[in-house]
Scaffold this motif. Structure first.
Motif, mmCIF file in Angstrom:
data_model
loop_
_atom_site.group_PDB
_atom_site.id
_atom_site.type_symbol
_atom_site.label_atom_id
_atom_site.label_comp_id
_atom_site.label_asym_id
_atom_site.label_seq_id
_atom_site.Cartn_x
_atom_site.Cartn_y
_atom_site.Cartn_z
ATOM 1 N N PHE A 109 2.390 17.496 6.854
ATOM 2 C CA PHE A 109 2.850 17.094 5.517
ATOM 3 C C PHE A 109 1.847 17.532 4.453
ATOM 4 C CE2 PHE A 109 2.428 13.811 2.186
ATOM 5 C CZ PHE A 109 3.671 13.927 1.571
ATOM 6 N N ARG A 110 0.546 17.224 4.689
ATOM 7 C CA ARG A 110 -0.478 17.572 3.692
ATOM 8 C C ARG A 110 -0.444 19.053 3.367
ATOM 9 N NH1 ARG A 110 -3.893 14.611 7.421
ATOM 10 N NH2 ARG A 110 -4.155 12.449 6.720
ATOM 11 N N ARG A 111 -0.250 19.885 4.391
ATOM 12 C CA ARG A 111 -0.390 21.343 4.220
ATOM 13 C C ARG A 111 0.955 22.076 4.213
ATOM 14 N NH1 ARG A 111 -5.796 22.407 8.048
ATOM 15 N NH2 ARG A 111 -6.885 20.525 7.373
ATOM 16 N N ALA B 19 5.185 8.796 2.499
ATOM 17 C CA ALA B 19 3.960 9.515 2.871
ATOM 18 C C ALA B 19 3.283 9.999 1.600
ATOM 19 C CB ALA B 19 4.298 10.713 3.755
ATOM 20 N N THR B 20 1.971 9.835 1.556
ATOM 21 C CA THR B 20 1.217 10.387 0.424
ATOM 22 C C THR B 20 0.024 11.148 0.983
ATOM 23 O OG1 THR B 20 -0.244 8.482 0.192
ATOM 24 C CG2 THR B 20 1.802 8.425 -1.085
ATOM 25 N N ALA B 21 -0.527 12.000 0.164
ATOM 26 C CA ALA B 21 -1.756 12.695 0.553
ATOM 27 C C ALA B 21 -2.586 12.909 -0.697
ATOM 28 C CB ALA B 21 -1.438 14.032 1.209
ATOM 29 N N PHE B 22 -3.877 13.186 -0.470
ATOM 30 C CA PHE B 22 -4.827 13.447 -1.564
ATOM 31 C C PHE B 22 -4.836 12.266 -2.525
ATOM 32 C CE2 PHE B 22 -2.614 17.485 -0.319
ATOM 33 C CZ PHE B 22 -3.551 17.844 0.623
ATOM 34 N N ASN B 23 -4.967 11.061 -1.935
ATOM 35 C CA ASN B 23 -5.036 9.815 -2.704
ATOM 36 C C ASN B 23 -3.818 9.633 -3.616
ATOM 37 O OD1 ASN B 23 -6.078 7.361 -3.403
ATOM 38 N ND2 ASN B 23 -7.583 8.164 -4.840
ATOM 39 N N GLY B 24 -2.661 9.878 -3.039
ATOM 40 C CA GLY B 24 -1.416 9.591 -3.749
ATOM 41 C C GLY B 24 -0.936 10.706 -4.661
ATOM 42 N N VAL B 25 -1.662 11.801 -4.759
ATOM 43 C CA VAL B 25 -1.271 12.904 -5.651
ATOM 44 C C VAL B 25 -0.004 13.595 -5.119
ATOM 45 C CG1 VAL B 25 -1.967 15.179 -6.537
ATOM 46 C CG2 VAL B 25 -3.596 13.271 -6.537
ATOM 47 N N ASP C 124 0.496 15.913 13.521
ATOM 48 C CA ASP C 124 0.028 14.806 12.682
ATOM 49 C C ASP C 124 0.325 15.080 11.221
ATOM 50 O OD1 ASP C 124 -2.154 16.371 11.438
ATOM 51 O OD2 ASP C 124 -2.879 16.451 13.504
ATOM 52 N N LYS C 125 -0.204 14.223 10.354
ATOM 53 C CA LYS C 125 0.106 14.271 8.925
ATOM 54 C C LYS C 125 -0.370 15.550 8.233
ATOM 55 C CE LYS C 125 -0.402 11.246 4.908
ATOM 56 N NZ LYS C 125 -1.165 10.056 4.489
ATOM 57 N N ASP C 126 -1.246 16.321 8.866
ATOM 58 C CA ASP C 126 -1.613 17.609 8.270
ATOM 59 C C ASP C 126 -0.375 18.489 8.060
ATOM 60 O OD1 ASP C 126 -4.282 17.346 7.715
ATOM 61 O OD2 ASP C 126 -4.990 18.352 9.547
ATOM 62 N N PRO D 51 -0.142 9.017 13.718
ATOM 63 C CA PRO D 51 -0.327 10.399 13.236
ATOM 64 C C PRO D 51 -0.629 10.477 11.733
ATOM 65 C CG PRO D 51 1.568 10.277 14.705
ATOM 66 C CD PRO D 51 1.160 8.855 14.411
ATOM 67 N N ASP D 52 -0.454 9.360 11.007
ATOM 68 C CA ASP D 52 -0.897 9.316 9.602
ATOM 69 C C ASP D 52 -2.421 9.295 9.516
ATOM 70 O OD1 ASP D 52 1.634 9.185 8.503
ATOM 71 O OD2 ASP D 52 1.323 7.273 7.473
ATOM 72 N N THR D 53 -3.058 8.689 10.503
ATOM 73 C CA THR D 53 -4.500 8.406 10.392
ATOM 74 C C THR D 53 -5.337 9.149 11.440
ATOM 75 O OG1 THR D 53 -4.325 6.460 11.820
ATOM 76 C CG2 THR D 53 -4.021 6.092 9.461
ATOM 77 N N GLY E 282 0.836 -1.195 0.000
ATOM 78 C CA GLY E 282 0.000 0.000 0.000
ATOM 79 C C GLY E 282 0.872 1.247 0.000
ATOM 80 N N LYS E 283 0.248 2.390 0.289
ATOM 81 C CA LYS E 283 0.985 3.652 0.210
ATOM 82 C C LYS E 283 1.961 3.807 1.382
ATOM 83 C CE LYS E 283 -2.940 6.064 -0.662
ATOM 84 N NZ LYS E 283 -4.042 5.514 -1.463
ATOM 85 N N ALA E 284 1.611 3.256 2.538
ATOM 86 C CA ALA E 284 2.472 3.434 3.723
ATOM 87 C C ALA E 284 2.944 2.122 4.334
ATOM 88 C CB ALA E 284 1.730 4.253 4.774
HETATM 89 N N1 ASP Z 1 -3.503 8.357 2.795
HETATM 90 C C1 ASP Z 1 -4.189 9.057 1.767
HETATM 91 C C2 ASP Z 1 -3.333 9.212 0.520
HETATM 92 O O1 ASP Z 1 -2.430 8.598 0.248
HETATM 93 C C3 ASP Z 1 -4.773 10.367 2.144
HETATM 94 C C4 ASP Z 1 -4.320 11.173 3.319
HETATM 95 O O2 ASP Z 1 -3.906 10.639 4.337
HETATM 96 O O3 ASP Z 1 -4.446 12.396 3.243
HETATM 97 O O4 ASP Z 1 -3.454 9.970 -0.346
#
Ligand code: ASP
Ligand code: TMP
Length: 243
Positions: A217-219, A32-38, A213-215, A198-200, A10-12
């Protein structure tokens, strides 16, 4: 030793077979991925930290009678788990407004909720995990009425335990994602599966509101690995607060 058979990547995380058909090894990556792997990246030692955090949280939940797939941590990045067939429904439990709830409903992040809210998402990468209702789950046969009732009730029990635990280490548990599976050895038995880390989860420092947490990374908020480390430190899993 024979080469291990990789069953799923999987992704992680990666899942490997063991000699026991009902037991797998779950390996935690730094990816680490975010926005469904984007958005793609890597967080230093995330795999090591998430392995330990998941071990601790699963052990706490198991001790209060929540059935879990976790068996034992066997190395820095690996844990033995019971093999399950994953129910293709992800639950998100929310204690405060944040993330997609804030966006979808036009509300401020951080707004308290008068009671926990449970949401259901259909686990499908091609569809981007759409929000669904209980009717969808039953009509499309993703889980039976009895299964989803148990899952929902168990998610709220998990919430009581985790909310109190994180509060005891100065962290607001804002929201998090849960997955459940049917044991390969006995499909009538459901257990909590996947990871809790912290990923979930969204984890906010109670004093400062800092996101741990992962925000981060996301942000692109910076200090990503440091935030994961901080959570592990407060959980007593690291010797020093710094990296
Ligand atoms: N895990 C999801 C992804 O790979 C989304 C996320 O955690 O934001 O995109
Ligand atoms: P959301 O606000 O983006 O719907 O996320 C709710 C919670 O679920 C948040 O703590 C992050 C977690 N989550 C995952 O673990 N995996 C995912 O793919 C997504 C979208 C969210």
């Amino acid at each position: 030793m024979a080469e291990r058979t990789k069953l799923y990547e999987g992704k992680a995380k990666v899942l490997f077979a063991t000699d026991d058909p009902h037991v797998l090894v779950q390996y935690f990556k730094d990816d680490a991925t975010a926005f469904n792997g984007v958005k793609k990246g890597s967080i230093h030692d995330k795999g090591v930290i998430n392995n330990k955090i998941t071990e601790r949280l699963m052990t706490i939940l198991s001790a209060v009678g929540i059935p879990v797939h976790f068996l034992e941590r066997i190395s820095e990045r690996e844990q033995k788990i019971r093999r399950v067939e994953i129910v293709p429904v992800e639950l998100v439990v929310r204690n405060r407004v944040a993330g997609s709830m804030a966006k979808r409903l036009g509300r401020e992040e951080g707004e308290p909720l008068s009671r926990p809210v449970v949401e259901f998402y259909y686990k499908s990468d091609p569809l981007d995990d759409p929000l669904i209702t209980l009717d969808h789950i039953e009509v499309f046969g993703w889980a039976s009425t009895a299964e989803i009732a148990w899952i929902q009730q168990t998610a709220l029990r998990i919430n009581d335990v985790l909310l109190g635990y994180f509060a005891s280490i100065g962290i607001h548990l804002i929201d998090y994602k849960l997955e459940f599976g049917r044991l390969s050895q006995n499909p009538a038995t459901l257990v909590l599966a996947d990871e809790i880390s912290p990923d979930t989860c969204r984890l906010w420092d109670m004093k400062t509101g800092k996101r741990l947490d992962k925000d981060r990374f996301r942000r692109d908020l910076g200090d990503v690995a440091e935030a994961y480390h901080e959570v592990a430190f407060r959980m007593g899993l690291m010797n020093s607060p710094g990296m």
